[in-house]
Design a protein around this motif. Structure first.
Motif, PDB file in Angstrom:
ATOM      1  N   ASP A   1       0.798  -1.213   0.000  1.00 32.61           N
ATOM      2  CA  ASP A   1       0.000   0.000   0.000  1.00 32.61           C
ATOM      3  C   ASP A   1       0.840   1.276   0.000  1.00 32.61           C
ATOM      4  O   ASP A   1       0.305   2.371  -0.054  1.00 32.61           O
ATOM      5  CB  ASP A   1      -0.980   0.020   1.177  1.00 32.61           C
ATOM      6  N   GLU A   2       2.171   1.147   0.030  1.00 32.51           N
ATOM      7  CA  GLU A   2       3.032   2.320  -0.016  1.00 32.51           C
ATOM      8  C   GLU A   2       3.343   2.676  -1.458  1.00 32.51           C
ATOM      9  O   GLU A   2       3.398   1.821  -2.327  1.00 32.51           O
ATOM     10  CB  GLU A   2       4.341   2.052   0.732  1.00 32.51           C
ATOM     11  N   GLU A   3       3.572   3.950  -1.692  1.00 39.08           N
ATOM     12  CA  GLU A   3       3.915   4.395  -3.034  1.00 39.08           C
ATOM     13  C   GLU A   3       5.351   4.016  -3.360  1.00 39.08           C
ATOM     14  O   GLU A   3       6.147   3.721  -2.480  1.00 39.08           O
ATOM     15  CB  GLU A   3       3.733   5.905  -3.141  1.00 39.08           C
ATOM     16  N   SER A   4       5.676   4.093  -4.623  1.00 38.97           N
ATOM     17  CA  SER A   4       7.017   3.797  -5.087  1.00 38.97           C
ATOM     18  C   SER A   4       8.023   4.719  -4.414  1.00 38.97           C
ATOM     19  O   SER A   4       7.749   5.886  -4.153  1.00 38.97           O
ATOM     20  CB  SER A   4       7.077   3.999  -6.606  1.00 38.97           C
ATOM     21  N   SER A   5       9.204   4.181  -4.157  1.00 38.24           N
ATOM     22  CA  SER A   5      10.240   4.988  -3.525  1.00 38.24           C
ATOM     23  C   SER A   5      11.011   5.820  -4.551  1.00 38.24           C
ATOM     24  O   SER A   5      11.891   6.585  -4.176  1.00 38.24           O
ATOM     25  CB  SER A   5      11.203   4.079  -2.756  1.00 38.24           C
ATOM     26  N   LEU A   6      10.671   5.675  -5.822  1.00 36.27           N
ATOM     27  CA  LEU A   6      11.339   6.466  -6.852  1.00 36.27           C
ATOM     28  C   LEU A   6      10.762   7.877  -6.875  1.00 36.27           C
ATOM     29  O   LEU A   6       9.557   8.069  -6.801  1.00 36.27           O
ATOM     30  CB  LEU A   6      11.151   5.841  -8.234  1.00 36.27           C
ATOM     31  N   THR A   7      11.652   8.845  -7.008  1.00 36.88           N
ATOM     32  CA  THR A   7      11.188  10.222  -7.146  1.00 36.88           C
ATOM     33  C   THR A   7      10.686  10.428  -8.564  1.00 36.88           C
ATOM     34  O   THR A   7      10.961   9.621  -9.462  1.00 36.88           O
ATOM     35  CB  THR A   7      12.334  11.217  -6.872  1.00 36.88           C
ATOM     36  N   ASP A   8       9.960  11.522  -8.786  1.00 36.66           N
ATOM     37  CA  ASP A   8       9.477  11.819 -10.137  1.00 36.66           C
ATOM     38  C   ASP A   8      10.650  11.975 -11.099  1.00 36.66           C
ATOM     39  O   ASP A   8      10.578  11.540 -12.248  1.00 36.66           O
ATOM     40  CB  ASP A   8       8.622  13.083 -10.137  1.00 36.66           C
ATOM     41  N   GLU A   9      11.727  12.581 -10.620  1.00 36.45           N
ATOM     42  CA  GLU A   9      12.915  12.776 -11.462  1.00 36.45           C
ATOM     43  C   GLU A   9      13.531  11.421 -11.855  1.00 36.45           C
ATOM     44  O   GLU A   9      13.919  11.214 -12.999  1.00 36.45           O
ATOM     45  CB  GLU A   9      13.949  13.639 -10.722  1.00 36.45           C
ATOM     46  N   GLN A  10      13.589  10.482 -10.909  1.00 40.72           N
ATOM     47  CA  GLN A  10      14.121   9.147 -11.203  1.00 40.72           C
ATOM     48  C   GLN A  10      13.226   8.421 -12.203  1.00 40.72           C
ATOM     49  O   GLN A  10      13.721   7.752 -13.113  1.00 40.72           O
ATOM     50  CB  GLN A  10      14.244   8.332  -9.913  1.00 40.72           C
ATOM     51  N   LYS A  11      11.912   8.552 -12.037  1.00 40.15           N
ATOM     52  CA  LYS A  11      10.983   7.922 -12.970  1.00 40.15           C
ATOM     53  C   LYS A  11      11.172   8.473 -14.380  1.00 40.15           C
ATOM     54  O   LYS A  11      11.175   7.725 -15.357  1.00 40.15           O
ATOM     55  CB  LYS A  11       9.537   8.132 -12.516  1.00 40.15           C
ATOM     56  N   LYS A  12      11.327   9.806 -14.493  1.00 43.40           N
ATOM     57  CA  LYS A  12      11.537  10.428 -15.803  1.00 43.40           C
ATOM     58  C   LYS A  12      12.827   9.931 -16.430  1.00 43.40           C
ATOM     59  O   LYS A  12      12.873   9.639 -17.635  1.00 43.40           O
ATOM     60  CB  LYS A  12      11.570  11.948 -15.668  1.00 43.40           C
TER      61      LYS A  12
END
Length: 100
Positions: free
Chosen positions: A41-52
């Motif tokens: 139920d926790e969100e991904s630990s990746l930041t938006d910058e890492q995802k991009k």
């Protein structure tokens, strides 16, 4: 990848209870992976910058581009192998063409 029963027995010898932490260490030591557990139920630990950054790397990969172009050709022939949503698929192809 697999672990034999002998390796499991050796790794957990003398333990009546195997903790989650024990399993993580076994996976890391035996397979050479770093394991990080998060609750479902926790969100991904990746930041938006890492995802991009990861998205950019993936869509610059020639094999990914080839697979998407093949899917586009199949779609034009009436064979849907990528997605059931024509609009989303077209948008993805447009974005990739724009980025390259």
């Amino acid at each position: 990848m697999s672990i034999s029963k002998d390796i499991l027995d050796q790794s957990f010898k003398g333990k009546s209870i195997v903790e989650l932490d024990d399993l993580v260490h076994l996976i890391e030591d035996h397979f050479g992976y770093r394991v990080q557990l998060t609750r479902k139920d926790e969100e991904s630990s990746l930041t938006d910058e890492q995802k991009k950054k990861l998205t950019s790397i993936i869509f610059k990969d020639p094999d990914v581009i080839y697979q998407l172009s093949q899917a586009e050709k199949d779609r034009q022939k009436g064979i849907s192998t990528y997605s059931d949503n024509e609009e989303e698929f077209a948008k993805l192809l447009t974005e990739i063409a724009h980025d390259n």
